[in-house]
Design a protein around this motif. Structure first.
Motif, short mmCIF file in Angstrom:
data_model
loop_
_atom_site.label_atom_id
_atom_site.label_comp_id
_atom_site.label_asym_id
_atom_site.label_seq_id
_atom_site.Cartn_x
_atom_site.Cartn_y
_atom_site.Cartn_z
N ILE A 177 0.84 -1.20 0.00
CA ILE A 177 0.00 0.00 0.00
C ILE A 177 0.88 1.25 0.00
CG2 ILE A 177 -1.69 1.32 1.33
CD1 ILE A 177 -2.78 -1.36 2.36
N LEU A 178 1.97 1.21 0.74
CA LEU A 178 2.89 2.35 0.77
C LEU A 178 3.47 2.64 -0.62
CD1 LEU A 178 4.98 2.07 4.06
CD2 LEU A 178 3.41 3.89 3.39
N ARG A 179 3.76 1.58 -1.35
CA ARG A 179 4.28 1.77 -2.72
C ARG A 179 3.23 2.47 -3.57
NH1 ARG A 179 5.74 -3.72 -1.68
NH2 ARG A 179 7.97 -3.91 -1.17
N SER A 180 1.97 2.05 -3.40
CA SER A 180 0.88 2.70 -4.15
C SER A 180 0.75 4.16 -3.74
CB SER A 180 -0.44 1.97 -3.91
OG SER A 180 -0.38 0.64 -4.38
N ILE A 181 0.85 4.43 -2.44
CA ILE A 181 0.73 5.80 -1.95
C ILE A 181 1.82 6.68 -2.56
CG2 ILE A 181 0.99 7.26 0.10
CD1 ILE A 181 -0.42 5.06 1.70
N LYS A 182 3.04 6.16 -2.58
CA LYS A 182 4.14 6.93 -3.15
C LYS A 182 3.92 7.20 -4.65
CE LYS A 182 7.85 5.74 0.06
NZ LYS A 182 8.06 7.16 0.44
N THR A 183 3.37 6.21 -5.34
CA THR A 183 3.09 6.40 -6.77
C THR A 183 2.02 7.48 -6.97
OG1 THR A 183 3.64 4.10 -7.26
CG2 THR A 183 2.27 5.26 -8.87
N TYR A 184 0.93 7.39 -6.19
CA TYR A 184 -0.16 8.37 -6.33
C TYR A 184 0.29 9.75 -5.88
CZ TYR A 184 -3.26 4.39 -7.15
OH TYR A 184 -3.85 3.26 -7.67
N GLU A 185 1.11 9.83 -4.85
CA GLU A 185 1.60 11.13 -4.40
C GLU A 185 2.48 11.78 -5.49
OE1 GLU A 185 3.58 10.33 -0.72
OE2 GLU A 185 1.82 10.89 0.49
N ALA A 186 3.29 10.93 -6.14
CA ALA A 186 4.14 11.45 -7.22
C ALA A 186 3.28 11.99 -8.37
CB ALA A 186 5.07 10.35 -7.72
#
Length: 277
Positions: free
Chosen positions: A144-153
């Motif tokens: 989920i953290l990887r997804s969050i970082k992608t969406y934040e980017a």
């Protein structure tokens, strides 16, 4: 008999003196030999005792250094595992971050006496099982953290586009040569980038809520597994203190640890329950 007496009377006094001197010297030599043998035995015993005492003192010094180092690593390892599903977990590497803990555990096993070593082996096995379990259970949160970082980017990327378009719109509105078509194109770009930025902000917020729920479940499970490990760790620390000849109230230590764990777990459960409310 008379003949023997007459024969002895014929021996000069000087001979008798020399004879008795030799006898005396022999007896003195024998006594000195016996005394030296006794001294040698005592000396060897003393040397052996001194060597054994030096070995004990050297081993005590080695154990003290290694024991104190290991005792300091245990709470750090527990705190690290608790943070393994945290917001910075993607930067964590168990093999690297717990390197000093693994080394301290290996040193303990090398110098600990049999009774202590048995408990340490059990503790090491529980830690190993816990570490593998943590790595497995933390993966959903890390994903989920990887997804969050992608969406934040993506969100930041579209926000930058929005700011860029706004700047151009301001420049166009302040310029002498106003172009309506260009203004409409910029407005269209602004709406598109704004919509995309808002969309990814919503997705990012949803993922963060999901992460919070998953990480909370992770912490609850970890706390349940840490309790028996902490109790066994207390037993190991009791034995380590006894090995170091440190005054130890084992019963009191066990009672305090049990009470402290109960208080900590209750407080943590209340915090997690309130955060999910």
């Amino acid at each position: 008999m008379e003949e023997a007496k007459a024969f002895l009377d014929l021996i000069p006094a000087a001979v008798w003196t020399g004879f008795f001197a030799i006898i005396g010297a022999l007896l003195a030599f024998k006594a000195a030999t016996i005394s030296n043998n006794g001294n040698n035995v005592r000396l060897n015993a003393q040397l052996k005792h001194d060597a054994e005492q030096k070995h004990i003192e050297r081993m005590y010094a080695i154990r003290r250094e290694i024991y104190l180092e290991a005792i300091g690593e245990y709470p750090k390892a527990g705190a690290y595992l608790a943070s393994y599903a945290g917001l910075d977990s993607l930067e964590k590497d168990i093999g690297r971050d717990l390197h000093s803990f693994f080394i301290a555990s290996a040193k303990l096993s090398l110098v600990a006496p049999p009774k202590t070593q048995e408990v340490l082996e059990k503790l090491g096995l529980q830690y190993s099982m816990l570490i593998f379990g943590v790595m497995q259970r933390a993966e959903p949160a890390r994903e989920i953290l990887r997804s969050i970082k992608t969406y934040e980017a993506l969100c930041n990327q579209y926000d930058e586009h929005v700011q860029r378009v706004l700047l151009k719109m301001n420049e166009l509105s302040e310029s002498a040569s106003f172009n309506s078509q260009q203004s409409e194109a910029l407005q269209s770009s602004f709406e598109f980038f704004s919509t995309q930025a808002e969309k990814f902000k919503e997705v990012c917020g949803s993922e963060k809520a999901k992460f919070h729920e998953v990480s909370t479940d992770f912490m609850k499970q970890l706390m349940l597994e840490m309790r028996p490990l902490n109790l066994l760790q207390t037993e190991a620390i009791i034995l380590l203190r006894e090995d170091l000849k440190i005054e130890t109230d084992a019963v009191s230590m066990r009672q305090r640890m049990d009470a402290n764990l109960s208080d900590v777990f209750k407080a943590a459960n209340n915090i997690m329950s309130n955060s999910l409310a």
